[in-house]
Design an enzyme around this catalytic site. Structure first.
Site, mmCIF file in Angstrom:
data_model
loop_
_atom_site.group_PDB
_atom_site.id
_atom_site.type_symbol
_atom_site.label_atom_id
_atom_site.label_comp_id
_atom_site.label_asym_id
_atom_site.label_seq_id
_atom_site.Cartn_x
_atom_site.Cartn_y
_atom_site.Cartn_z
ATOM 1 N N GLY A 119 0.816 -1.218 0.000
ATOM 2 C CA GLY A 119 0.000 0.000 0.000
ATOM 3 C C GLY A 119 0.844 1.260 0.000
ATOM 4 O O GLY A 119 0.680 2.138 0.837
ATOM 5 N N TYR A 159 -11.645 -2.855 12.773
ATOM 6 C CA TYR A 159 -10.297 -2.279 12.614
ATOM 7 C C TYR A 159 -9.470 -2.469 13.893
ATOM 8 O O TYR A 159 -8.283 -2.819 13.837
ATOM 9 C CB TYR A 159 -10.475 -0.794 12.279
ATOM 10 C CG TYR A 159 -9.229 -0.031 11.916
ATOM 11 C CD1 TYR A 159 -8.598 -0.213 10.691
ATOM 12 C CD2 TYR A 159 -8.703 0.922 12.793
ATOM 13 C CE1 TYR A 159 -7.463 0.527 10.354
ATOM 14 C CE2 TYR A 159 -7.581 1.666 12.461
ATOM 15 C CZ TYR A 159 -6.965 1.468 11.242
ATOM 16 O OH TYR A 159 -5.856 2.205 10.913
ATOM 17 N N LYS A 170 -5.949 -4.480 14.085
ATOM 18 C CA LYS A 170 -4.695 -3.829 14.487
ATOM 19 C C LYS A 170 -4.173 -4.393 15.808
ATOM 20 O O LYS A 170 -2.959 -4.545 15.993
ATOM 21 C CB LYS A 170 -4.900 -2.318 14.584
ATOM 22 C CG LYS A 170 -5.198 -1.636 13.241
ATOM 23 C CD LYS A 170 -4.082 -1.852 12.224
ATOM 24 C CE LYS A 170 -4.261 -0.956 10.994
ATOM 25 N NZ LYS A 170 -3.202 -1.189 9.992
ATOM 26 N N ILE A 226 -3.254 10.654 11.465
ATOM 27 C CA ILE A 226 -2.287 11.192 10.500
ATOM 28 C C ILE A 226 -3.061 11.757 9.304
ATOM 29 O O ILE A 226 -4.076 11.188 8.887
ATOM 30 C CB ILE A 226 -1.339 10.057 10.012
ATOM 31 C CG1 ILE A 226 -0.724 9.286 11.208
ATOM 32 C CG2 ILE A 226 -0.247 10.606 9.094
ATOM 33 C CD1 ILE A 226 0.153 10.075 12.153
#
Ligand code: NAP
Length: 247
Positions: free
Chosen positions: A12, A155, A159, A188
């Site tokens: 990615g 998610y 993670k 971010i």
């Protein structure tokens, strides 16, 4: 030029954090295998940037959640570049929904890309790293896997699981010249957070001691550090890059 002569694969790496990592590893002297799933033009732009730095780079389209596509990419890349000894598992997606509303598809899709993706790439590359007695595996996790987040059960599980995978694998290969670490970003500025509502981002800023979101390059520098051959006694660790939001 601490990574001169090394080959890195960054999953990615057409956009966002992965793009910054690919460019920074090239600045450190590494040749880079760029990976994308749909944005070919963006991936080719990253390849151009890396070539202008005097390093080799090729972009490969592969959905890392698919074992056959992951294997195919690695076969082609190793034929072109030689042994890949630095792997950055960065590709990731979100499909946010509170648990009461989440569909099985949304649950599985996130786990397949964010957790099975690393499984596929590590599974293929680890035997080569063991044989060559050197390797760096760096997994991009998330603050969400550490503190949880409303609407992100899929998610957070992926993670959190990737952090547990990091520590377990670090123990298994510790005597083989291979380090396995995670970098855990807070919020971010990338396309992933561009879709987060403004009021949520405002509360993120309030909860972050530095009072702002991070930049992709501020994550990439932690990856460059972990990839450095001199970072040879650091394994199984998680470096937080979150402006102090979670300590
Ligand atoms: P992004 O801007 O959305 O970019 C995602 C990248 O992953 C793109 O290059 C995309 O390729 C690629 N990708 C998506 N699905 C893929 C698949 N199935 N196979 C191969 N590549 C795939 O995301 P980002 O914000 O840079 O996030 C990068 C990583 O950091 C992710 O693991 C994310 O979970 C993690 N992270 C991000 C934040 C944040 O605030 N942004 C915080 C914590 C952790 P295409 O361009 O072809 O679509």
């Amino acid at each position: 030029m601490e990574l001169e002569g090394k080959v890195s694969l960054v999953s990615g790496s057409s956009r966002g954090i992965g793009r910054a990592i690919a460019i920074m590893l090239a600045e450190a002297g590494s040749d880079v295998v760029v990976n994308y799933v749909s944005n070919r033009d963006a991936a080719e732009e990253v390849v151009g940037r890396i070539k202008r730095l005097g390093r080799r780079a090729v972009a490969y389209q592969a959905d890392v959640s698919k074992t056959d596509q992951s294997m195919d990419m690695i076969e082609k890349a190793q034929k072109e570049f030689g042994l890949i000894q630095i792997l950055v598992n960065n590709a990731g997606i979100t499909r946010d929904r509170s648990f009461l509303k989440i569909s099985p598809e949304q649950w599985h899709e996130v786990l397949l890309v964010n957790l099975n993706g690393p499984f596929n790439l590590i599974g293929r590359l680890l035997p080569n790293m063991v044989e060559s007695k050197w390797g760096r595996i760096i997994n991009i996790t998330s603050i969400v896997g550490q503190i949880g987040s409303f609407g992100q059960s899929n998610y957070a599980v992926a993670k959190g699981g990737l952090m547990a995978f990091t520590k377990t694998l670090a123990k298994e290969v510790a005597t083989k010249g291979i380090t396995v670490n995670a970098v855990s970003p807070g919020y971010i500025e990338t396309d992933m957070t561009a879709v987060v509502p403004d009021n949520v981002l405002d509360s993120v800023r309030q909860l972050t001691p530095m009072g702002r979101l991070g930049k992709p390059e501020e994550v990439a520098i932690a990856v460059r550090f972990l990839a450095d051959p001199r970072a040879s006694f650091i394994t199984g660790t998680i470096i937080n890059v979150n402006g102090g939001m979670y300590m």
